[in-house]
Design a protein around this motif. Structure first.
Motif, PDB file in Angstrom:
ATOM      1  N   ALA A 235       4.352 -18.685  -6.441  1.00  0.00           N
ATOM      2  CA  ALA A 235       5.061 -17.996  -5.361  1.00  0.00           C
ATOM      3  C   ALA A 235       4.272 -16.821  -4.800  1.00  0.00           C
ATOM      4  N   LEU A 236       3.013 -16.665  -5.205  1.00  0.00           N
ATOM      5  CA  LEU A 236       2.222 -15.541  -4.714  1.00  0.00           C
ATOM      6  C   LEU A 236       2.028 -15.616  -3.203  1.00  0.00           C
ATOM      7  N   VAL A 237       2.050 -14.447  -2.585  1.00  0.00           N
ATOM      8  CA  VAL A 237       1.767 -14.350  -1.155  1.00  0.00           C
ATOM      9  C   VAL A 237       0.720 -13.269  -0.954  1.00  0.00           C
ATOM     10  N   HIS A 238      -0.080 -13.431   0.090  1.00  0.00           N
ATOM     11  CA  HIS A 238      -1.116 -12.445   0.397  1.00  0.00           C
ATOM     12  C   HIS A 238      -0.472 -11.192   0.991  1.00  0.00           C
ATOM     13  N   ARG A 239      -0.929 -10.042   0.566  1.00  0.00           N
ATOM     14  CA  ARG A 239      -0.309  -8.792   1.001  1.00  0.00           C
ATOM     15  C   ARG A 239      -0.508  -8.543   2.495  1.00  0.00           C
ATOM     16  N   ASN A 240      -1.622  -9.020   3.051  1.00  0.00           N
ATOM     17  CA  ASN A 240      -1.919  -8.747   4.459  1.00  0.00           C
ATOM     18  C   ASN A 240      -1.382  -9.831   5.394  1.00  0.00           C
ATOM     19  N   THR A 241      -1.628 -11.097   5.042  1.00  0.00           N
ATOM     20  CA  THR A 241      -1.251 -12.199   5.934  1.00  0.00           C
ATOM     21  C   THR A 241       0.075 -12.851   5.572  1.00  0.00           C
TER      22      THR A 241
ATOM     23  N   THR B 216      -1.982 -13.466 -20.734  1.00  0.00           N
ATOM     24  CA  THR B 216      -0.909 -13.489 -21.711  1.00  0.00           C
ATOM     25  C   THR B 216      -1.500 -13.459 -23.119  1.00  0.00           C
ATOM     26  N   LYS B 217      -0.636 -13.532 -24.128  1.00  0.00           N
ATOM     27  CA  LYS B 217      -1.099 -13.476 -25.512  1.00  0.00           C
ATOM     28  C   LYS B 217      -1.960 -14.675 -25.878  1.00  0.00           C
ATOM     29  N   ASP B 218      -1.699 -15.835 -25.278  1.00  0.00           N
ATOM     30  CA  ASP B 218      -2.481 -17.029 -25.589  1.00  0.00           C
ATOM     31  C   ASP B 218      -3.688 -17.193 -24.679  1.00  0.00           C
ATOM     32  N   GLY B 219      -3.987 -16.204 -23.838  1.00  0.00           N
ATOM     33  CA  GLY B 219      -5.181 -16.241 -23.007  1.00  0.00           C
ATOM     34  C   GLY B 219      -4.986 -16.849 -21.641  1.00  0.00           C
ATOM     35  N   ALA B 220      -3.787 -17.332 -21.317  1.00  0.00           N
ATOM     36  CA  ALA B 220      -3.544 -17.924 -20.004  1.00  0.00           C
ATOM     37  C   ALA B 220      -3.330 -16.822 -18.960  1.00  0.00           C
ATOM     38  N   THR B 221      -3.484 -17.180 -17.704  1.00  0.00           N
ATOM     39  CA  THR B 221      -3.266 -16.250 -16.603  1.00  0.00           C
ATOM     40  C   THR B 221      -1.847 -16.423 -16.074  1.00  0.00           C
ATOM     41  N   ASP B 222      -1.123 -15.312 -15.974  1.00  0.00           N
ATOM     42  CA  ASP B 222       0.274 -15.370 -15.536  1.00  0.00           C
ATOM     43  C   ASP B 222       0.667 -13.995 -15.008  1.00  0.00           C
ATOM     44  N   MET B 223       1.898 -13.889 -14.534  1.00  0.00           N
ATOM     45  CA  MET B 223       2.450 -12.611 -14.106  1.00  0.00           C
ATOM     46  C   MET B 223       2.991 -11.891 -15.337  1.00  0.00           C
TER      47      MET B 223
ATOM     48  N   GLN C  87      -4.763  -6.462  -5.870  1.00  0.00           N
ATOM     49  CA  GLN C  87      -4.787  -5.738  -4.605  1.00  0.00           C
ATOM     50  C   GLN C  87      -4.530  -6.661  -3.421  1.00  0.00           C
ATOM     51  N   ASP C  88      -4.734  -7.966  -3.617  1.00  0.00           N
ATOM     52  CA  ASP C  88      -4.559  -8.917  -2.520  1.00  0.00           C
ATOM     53  C   ASP C  88      -3.273  -9.720  -2.610  1.00  0.00           C
ATOM     54  N   TRP C  89      -2.752  -9.908  -3.831  1.00  0.00           N
ATOM     55  CA  TRP C  89      -1.629 -10.828  -4.023  1.00  0.00           C
ATOM     56  C   TRP C  89      -0.465 -10.121  -4.707  1.00  0.00           C
ATOM     57  N   GLU C  90       0.734 -10.587  -4.390  1.00  0.00           N
ATOM     58  CA  GLU C  90       1.944 -10.115  -5.043  1.00  0.00           C
ATOM     59  C   GLU C  90       2.984 -11.224  -5.033  1.00  0.00           C
ATOM     60  N   ASN C  91       3.925 -11.103  -5.956  1.00  0.00           N
ATOM     61  CA  ASN C  91       5.045 -12.036  -5.997  1.00  0.00           C
ATOM     62  C   ASN C  91       6.216 -11.411  -5.253  1.00  0.00           C
ATOM     63  N   PRO C  92       6.725 -12.050  -4.188  1.00  0.00           N
ATOM     64  CA  PRO C  92       7.810 -11.425  -3.408  1.00  0.00           C
ATOM     65  C   PRO C  92       9.101 -11.263  -4.185  1.00  0.00           C
ATOM     66  N   HIS C  93       9.306 -12.062  -5.245  1.00  0.00           N
ATOM     67  CA  HIS C  93      10.527 -11.971  -6.030  1.00  0.00           C
ATOM     68  C   HIS C  93      10.466 -10.847  -7.058  1.00  0.00           C
ATOM     69  N   ASP C  94       9.256 -10.464  -7.471  1.00  0.00           N
ATOM     70  CA  ASP C  94       9.078  -9.376  -8.422  1.00  0.00           C
ATOM     71  C   ASP C  94       7.769  -8.665  -8.085  1.00  0.00           C
ATOM     72  N   PRO C  95       7.784  -7.772  -7.105  1.00  0.00           N
ATOM     73  CA  PRO C  95       6.539  -7.106  -6.693  1.00  0.00           C
ATOM     74  C   PRO C  95       5.914  -6.245  -7.778  1.00  0.00           C
ATOM     75  N   ASP C  96       6.691  -5.829  -8.785  1.00  0.00           N
ATOM     76  CA  ASP C  96       6.140  -4.983  -9.843  1.00  0.00           C
ATOM     77  C   ASP C  96       5.311  -5.767 -10.854  1.00  0.00           C
ATOM     78  N   ALA C  97       5.508  -7.075 -10.931  1.00  0.00           N
ATOM     79  CA  ALA C  97       4.730  -7.895 -11.863  1.00  0.00           C
ATOM     80  C   ALA C  97       3.295  -8.019 -11.370  1.00  0.00           C
ATOM     81  N   LYS C  98       2.360  -8.083 -12.325  1.00  0.00           N
ATOM     82  CA  LYS C  98       0.942  -8.139 -12.004  1.00  0.00           C
ATOM     83  C   LYS C  98       0.303  -9.369 -12.625  1.00  0.00           C
TER      84      LYS C  98
END
Length: 453
Positions: free
Chosen positions: A163-169, A223-230, A208-219
């Motif tokens: 669900a990521l969206v670009h902050r500018n576009t 994760t603990k198992d090495g995967a990429t997530d919010m 700096q380029d991406w955010e989740n519109p449902h939870d903008p505070d998440a980055k």
């Protein structure tokens, strides 16, 4: 022989009170209620929460905040991650109904009421509830505040990378990647080529380029198992002499551990001072212990300037001290001496024991490893309550010998095993004595048959 259970043709209209099913007694929740009543938990919580309610009495009365905190407490002790699961468990269990002081004909709060109460009670009230548990620990000798340890972990946010969206576009992620691929001469309909192009693209997961519109505070993070997530980063400052959590805060997922570390340690000192009813500028911390992620020369200098030992290992094995200024060099050398000392090694072992145990209880066994709430403030409130309940479990562990329902069950099994052993031990000894006597007699008869006759 059995009789199949069938629903009555017509249920009873009136049931005498003495025939109603009584709430089952739960040993753990009985002791938990006894612990809460020992320091007047209900009265103090209502006093703290009173400013958040209208004293005029106009309108529909709100749910007792003590009930809300007890329900969240049930979720912590029974590893229930969502508020819907907590509400269902409280409505279903007779023993928990008794803990909440709800009768069988009363309806327990719905999960939607959690949101209303959490929004009503501000972050400052949650801080006060956390401080209340520290005051109780101090009265029982479980808060010293001399040797502190600090560490952080990971909470998976209730947000998706898709669900990521670009902050500018404001474009969706794959729409943005396809547009860049088309501008580079790649067919955007060729999924394999687009993925290959995305793998080679630098800074594709920048916060700096991406955010989740449902939870903008998440980055975006690991994760603990090495995967990429919010993610979010829960941080705890623990008293290494007793295991009590003196500060609990949720940090942004992309924040570096050592960033403003000294300020957070001094804020933990203020929590200790509030619990001990001392002036906020009182300094009783003697040492701070952490892992290599919290190493920063500037933060070391700030803490050492306050007279605090910094037991933090240097991540750079080949650091050139001759290239440092005199004051940073002295800070680095002091930290190295502390890490290599006997007391420093002991504190490092205690850091791993107490801090990792607190994260295991709160995140893995307390239902907070994966967040069901959204927003930094909501998650921070829940994390502070979980840390407060963990401190209560430490108090119960000292007073009763157990601090969680699993420890209560294990203690009951241990007591039963010991009683069984004491009951069966005389019979086992008597049987062993008889077998030994028979074996000795048989041996003598075989070796000296004449004497036996």
């Amino acid at each position: 022989m059995f009789v199949a259970k069938q629903k009555a043709a017509q249920p009873e209209l009136w049931i005498p009170t003495e025939q109603m099913v009584n709430s089952a007694k739960s040993g753990f929740y009985t002791k938990l209620e006894e612990t809460l009543e020992s320091f007047g938990f209900a009265a103090k919580v209502r006093e703290l929460c009173a400013p958040a309610y209208d004293p005029s009495g106009v309108g529909r009365p709100g749910i007792d905040p003590v009930v809300y905190l007890k329900m969240v407490m049930v979720g912590f002790f029974e590893d229930l991650p969502s508020e819907r699961a907590i509400a269902a468990r409280c409505a279903d269990s007779l023993s928990i109904r008794a803990f909440l002081k709800y009768e069988l004909n009363e309806k327990t709060p719905e999960h939607s009421s959690f949101t209303v109460i959490r929004q009503r009670l501000g972050l400052g009230i949650h801080e006060s509830i956390f401080t209340l548990t520290l005051q109780v620990l101090r009265e029982h000798g479980l808060l010293r505040g001399k040797n502190l340890g600090i560490d952080s972990s990971v909470i998976e946010a209730n947000a998706s990378l898709r669900a990521l969206v670009h902050r500018n576009t404001e474009e969706q992620y794959w729409d943005y990647v396809k547009r860049l691929a088309a501008e580079s001469g790649i067919d955007p309909q060729d999924a394999a080529a687009v993925r290959k192009f995305d793998r080679r693209r630098p800074r594709k997961g920048s916060n700096q380029d991406w955010e989740n519109p449902h939870d903008p505070d998440a980055k975006i993070g690991r994760t603990k198992d090495g995967a990429t997530d919010m993610i979010y980063k829960p941080e705890a400052v623990v008293d290494l002499d007793t295991g009590a959590i003196v500060q609990a805060e949720v940090q942004p997922g992309d924040q570096v551990d050592h960033q403003q570390m000294a300020g957070r340690v001094l804020a933990a000192q203020q929590n200790i001072n509030r619990a001990c009813a001392e002036p906020l500028d009182t300094l009783r911390i003697q040492s701070v212990t952490s892992d290599k992620g919290y190493y920063a020369v500037g933060e070391l200098r700030t803490l050492q300037a306050e007279g605090i030992r910094t037991i933090i290992a240097d991540p750079a094995d080949n650091r050139r001290l001759d290239k440092l200024e005199p004051e940073p060099r002295r800070a680095v050398q002091a930290a190295r001496r502390s890490v290599k000392s006997k007391s420093g090694k002991d504190l490092l072992r205690r850091r791993g024991m107490h801090i990792e145990r607190s994260f295991a209880h709160i995140l893995d066994c307390g239902g907070l490893r994966r967040a069901t709430l959204r927003g930094w403030e909501n998650l921070n409130k829940r994390y502070k309550l979980a840390a407060a309940f963990y401190n209560l479990s430490q108090l119960m562990r000292k007073v009763f010998g157990f601090g969680t329902p699993k420890q209560w069950a294990a203690l009951g099994g241990l007591i039963f095993a010991r009683l069984t052993w004491f009951v069966l031990l005389p019979a086992a000894l008597e049987q062993y004595r008889n077998c030994l006597g028979n074996w000795i007699g048989e041996t003598l008869r075989q070796r000296h048959p004449a004497a036996a006759n």
